[in-house]
Design an enzyme around this catalytic site. Structure first.
Site, short mmCIF file in Angstrom:
data_model
loop_
_atom_site.label_atom_id
_atom_site.label_comp_id
_atom_site.label_asym_id
_atom_site.label_seq_id
_atom_site.Cartn_x
_atom_site.Cartn_y
_atom_site.Cartn_z
N ASP A 112 42.18 38.03 39.87
CA ASP A 112 41.61 37.83 41.20
C ASP A 112 42.08 36.52 41.85
OD1 ASP A 112 40.29 40.23 41.47
OD2 ASP A 112 38.50 39.51 40.43
N ASP B 142 41.24 47.46 41.24
CA ASP B 142 41.09 46.38 42.22
C ASP B 142 42.34 45.50 42.28
OD1 ASP B 142 38.89 47.30 40.69
OD2 ASP B 142 37.56 45.78 41.50
N1 GLY Z 1 36.73 43.42 42.38
C1 GLY Z 1 35.40 43.61 41.94
C2 GLY Z 1 34.62 44.47 42.83
O1 GLY Z 1 35.17 45.13 43.71
O2 GLY Z 1 33.41 44.50 42.67
#
Ligand code: GLY
Length: 378
Positions: free
Chosen positions: A99, A160
């Site tokens: 992330d 994600d």
């Molecule tokens: N990337 C984590 C979520 O979408 O909750």
């Protein structure tokens, strides 16, 4: 893709004007924070609670988009404040993960694109180098998460991550070094092979053997059950594969985005209120407005990118999702700090019917995309 009608464009402009007015008041009374959610309509401050939290870039992204929209210098100052606070995260390896994209694309990369300053470049490149270092050469995936709470996540990859790849595409562009892009493309290829199911739905998590790369498991993740269809995961897939197509021109990423989009459109309920999981039971009727906003963003980009006659359907769906959010699930008054309501962290946890900062970010980005004003942050 068709042009917006006059009445659609009036609605977009009117919404953005109300958002800008609200956010001037909200930002004035919330200087120097990094919000994640609200308590009784008031923002919390994640910069104090957890500077490494994965959503900590989105407030910076909102500030840059609003700076673009209004030219108000306060928004730029707050965006830079977020970026500087995140330096503490850059010095904590256990708080860096895939992330890095969500954190440094809306902050350092965005500022570097606008102002070409060296500090932002350095921060963004440190984040990109760290993210590239998470690539598993045998499994051909970018490791998502760390071993927090003593869970072994060496073989975890999640859908994600498709949204984090633009950090690597950007790093290749600015350094002219193809390695970052090679890693992004390799991960995207793995995602096509192991995340997208026959019907166009996607797994949230795929666990690989970190030594051999063998696919071991596809657990429920934040969705209802293994094999179900977590709506935010589908939205990351639509937007993320479209972005990989836009950065590389490789058609199979466009095809992948369309496959997920066509599945999602077939599952959207008549109400256009998006559940947490397209396969969840009818009751309780849990919702996630973030999934609606992200899906809308992805569909708008896909409508522009596709060569097929589905472009108008993608745009129509995006507009319906956004209008439904605007009419039924948003608060544009100046009293509350948040915009979107009824957001959800996951299906089985406690985080339901709340505001979440990235819901507001993608709602604003989607509306600005419709007016061709959005900064290209992802
Ligand atoms: N990337 C984590 C979520 O979408 O909750």
């Amino acid at each position: 893709m068709r042009e917006l009608t006059d009445s659609e464009m009036r609605w977009v402009l009117d919404s953005l004007e109300k958002i800008a007015e609200k956010m001037v008041a909200v930002t004035e009374r919330n200087r120097g924070i990094i919000p994640y959610t609200t308590v009784d309509g008031h923002f919390d401050d994640k910069s104090k609670a957890d500077i490494c939290w994965w959503t900590n870039g989105f407030w910076g992204g909102i500030m840059w988009q609003l700076y673009k929209l209004t030219g108000n210098a306060m928004f730029r100052e707050e965006a830079i404040g977020v970026e500087e606070k995140l330096d503490a995260n850059l010095m904590m390896t256990e708080g860096l993960d895939h992330d890095n994209g969500f954190k440094w694309l809306p902050t350092s990369v965005c500022r570097y694109k606008i102002e070409k300053n060296k500090e932002s470049y350095n921060r963004a490149m440190l984040a990109a180098d760290n993210m590239a270092g998470r690539y598993n050469i045998t499994g051909k995936f970018i490791r998502a998460w760390n071993n927090w709470d003593n869970v072994d996540r060496r073989g975890y990859a999640i859908i994600d991550c498709m949204m984090n790849l633009p950090l690597l595409y950007w790093a290749s562009e600015v350094t002219t070094d193809p390695r970052y892009r090679m890693i992004a493309v390799s991960h995207a290829d793995t995602a096509i092979e192991h995340f997208i199911r026959e019907d166009g739905s996607v797994n949230h998590i795929v666990i690989f053997d970190p030594y051999t790369g063998e696919k071991l498991e596809t657990p429920a993740g934040q969705g209802y059950a293994a094999g179900s269809s977590w709506t935010r995961g589908q939205s990351w897939g639509i937007y993320g594969f479209t972005l990989s197509y836009l950065y590389t021109g490789v058609t199979k990423y466009l095809t992948a985005a369309e496959k997920i989009a066509d599945y999602v459109i077939s599952e959207i309920p008549e109400s256009y209120l998006i559940p947490i999981d397209y396969k969840q039971p009818k009751k309780p009727d849990l919702e996630d407005s973030t999934a609606a906003a992200i899906t809308a963003c992805g569909l708008i980009e896909l409508a522009k990118a596709t060569h097929s006659d589905k472009a108008d359907k993608y745009l129509d769906t995006a507009i319906k999702l956004l209008k439904t959010l605007a009419e039924k699930r948003s608060d544009l008054t100046k009293e509350k700090d948040n915009i979107l309501e009824n957001c959800a962290v996951d299906y089985h946890g406690e985080g339901h019917n709340m505001s979440i900062i990235y819901g507001d970010y993608f709602f604003i980005e989607a509306l600005m995309k419709l007016d061709n004003k959005a900064l290209k942050i992802f």
